[in-house]
Design a protein around this motif. Structure first.
Motif, mmCIF file in Angstrom:
data_model
loop_
_atom_site.group_PDB
_atom_site.id
_atom_site.type_symbol
_atom_site.label_atom_id
_atom_site.label_comp_id
_atom_site.label_asym_id
_atom_site.label_seq_id
_atom_site.Cartn_x
_atom_site.Cartn_y
_atom_site.Cartn_z
ATOM 1 N N HIS A 113 0.812 -1.223 0.000
ATOM 2 C CA HIS A 113 0.000 0.000 0.000
ATOM 3 C C HIS A 113 0.846 1.275 0.000
ATOM 4 C CE1 HIS A 113 -3.509 -2.423 0.530
ATOM 5 N NE2 HIS A 113 -3.010 -2.957 1.622
ATOM 6 N N LEU A 114 2.122 1.123 -0.238
ATOM 7 C CA LEU A 114 3.065 2.239 -0.200
ATOM 8 C C LEU A 114 2.637 3.432 -1.053
ATOM 9 C CD1 LEU A 114 5.973 3.284 0.502
ATOM 10 C CD2 LEU A 114 6.735 2.080 -1.535
ATOM 11 N N LEU A 115 2.088 3.195 -2.210
ATOM 12 C CA LEU A 115 1.753 4.286 -3.132
ATOM 13 C C LEU A 115 0.427 4.971 -2.815
ATOM 14 C CD1 LEU A 115 3.017 2.763 -6.485
ATOM 15 C CD2 LEU A 115 4.129 4.446 -5.026
ATOM 16 N N ALA A 116 -0.276 4.515 -1.791
ATOM 17 C CA ALA A 116 -1.546 5.153 -1.420
ATOM 18 C C ALA A 116 -1.345 6.628 -1.057
ATOM 19 C CB ALA A 116 -2.203 4.406 -0.272
ATOM 20 N N VAL A 117 -0.207 6.956 -0.479
ATOM 21 C CA VAL A 117 0.071 8.357 -0.132
ATOM 22 C C VAL A 117 0.132 9.194 -1.401
ATOM 23 C CG1 VAL A 117 1.757 9.941 0.874
ATOM 24 C CG2 VAL A 117 1.257 7.781 2.011
ATOM 25 N N ASP A 118 0.868 8.712 -2.396
ATOM 26 C CA ASP A 118 1.042 9.480 -3.633
ATOM 27 C C ASP A 118 -0.217 9.525 -4.490
ATOM 28 O OD1 ASP A 118 3.672 10.142 -3.077
ATOM 29 O OD2 ASP A 118 4.464 8.364 -4.065
ATOM 30 N N TYR A 119 -0.951 8.414 -4.559
ATOM 31 C CA TYR A 119 -2.074 8.335 -5.486
ATOM 32 C C TYR A 119 -3.436 8.605 -4.867
ATOM 33 C CZ TYR A 119 1.300 6.579 -8.785
ATOM 34 O OH TYR A 119 2.379 6.475 -9.613
ATOM 35 N N ALA A 120 -3.525 8.640 -3.543
ATOM 36 C CA ALA A 120 -4.817 8.895 -2.903
ATOM 37 C C ALA A 120 -4.786 10.169 -2.053
ATOM 38 C CB ALA A 120 -5.232 7.695 -2.055
ATOM 39 N N LEU A 121 -3.828 10.266 -1.124
ATOM 40 C CA LEU A 121 -3.815 11.397 -0.200
ATOM 41 C C LEU A 121 -3.272 12.683 -0.826
ATOM 42 C CD1 LEU A 121 -4.325 12.528 2.616
ATOM 43 C CD2 LEU A 121 -2.101 11.611 3.319
ATOM 44 N N LYS A 122 -2.159 12.604 -1.508
ATOM 45 C CA LYS A 122 -1.553 13.824 -2.062
ATOM 46 C C LYS A 122 -2.459 14.581 -3.030
ATOM 47 C CE LYS A 122 3.377 13.119 -1.394
ATOM 48 N NZ LYS A 122 4.689 13.005 -2.065
ATOM 49 N N PRO A 123 -3.236 13.912 -3.880
ATOM 50 C CA PRO A 123 -4.145 14.680 -4.744
ATOM 51 C C PRO A 123 -5.180 15.496 -3.958
ATOM 52 C CG PRO A 123 -3.829 12.491 -5.644
ATOM 53 C CD PRO A 123 -3.183 12.496 -4.281
#
Length: 191
Positions: A113-123
């Motif tokens: 789930h590492l990319l959840a920050v970049d693809y879910a939260l940051k937007p």
């Protein structure tokens, strides 16, 4: 200098709130004034029914307006950040993070789930017009050794947190200095 920390986990204590506790302790030693907020500060029905006039939300927005930075921590569920946190972020004014440095922190069951920050939260943070969103820190559950008491992390996670907090602190000072700088003024050239 003032920052807001926002714990986006519906549970307390939690692994993600342990990351925030560590960040608050470290920044407090640098004379940073920290206002801590947690989802539990808001009545669930106020969030679910989008009550923009609730007192906790008004206080949060007022404190957010005065802050130079924000650290948001969330657990990752089903490849995205916590839905309760999204509900709160949806109630903020469109430019709530304007002129703010933001550091996202997240925890999850595995590195998948590492990319959840970049693809879910940051937007979402970007939609709130954050001036600078720093590279976040993601920790899988095995790296948070104790969150029930004083936070204890694996050596690797602690090192990454320390580096992220140093970058956050530097960004706060860089943005603070640029706000205090005298703006360039246009002068007419002599004829």
């Amino acid at each position: 200098m003032r920052i807001i920390t926002l714990a986006g986990s519906p549970r307390f204590p939690s692994r993600s709130s342990a990351l925030l506790e560590y960040a608050r302790d470290r920044l407090s030693t640098q004379n940073v004034e920290v206002y801590h907020w947690h989802l539990h500060n808001f009545a669930p029905e106020d969030l679910i029914f989008a009550r923009f006039d609730n007192p906790a939300l008004k206080t949060f927005i007022d404190q957010l307006a005065e802050a130079q930075g924000v650290i948001v921590a969330t657990p990752v569920y089903k490849a995205s950040f916590a839905g309760a946190l999204k509900t709160l972020l949806d109630l903020l004014p469109e430019r709530a993070l304007e002129k703010k440095v933001v550091l996202p922190l997240a925890t999850g069951g595995s590195v998948a789930h590492l990319l959840a920050v970049d693809y879910a939260l940051k937007p979402v943070l970007n939609a709130l017009k954050a001036q600078e969103i720093l590279h976040g820190v993601y920790a899988d559950d095995s790296q948070v050794l104790d969150y029930q008491h004083k936070p204890v992390f694996s050596a690797g996670l602690q090192h990454r947190l320390d580096e992220a907090l140093e970058t956050f602190w530097q960004a706060l000072h860089r943005h603070d200095a640029s706000r205090l700088a005298v703006p360039w003024q246009k002068h007419s050239l002599p004829a």
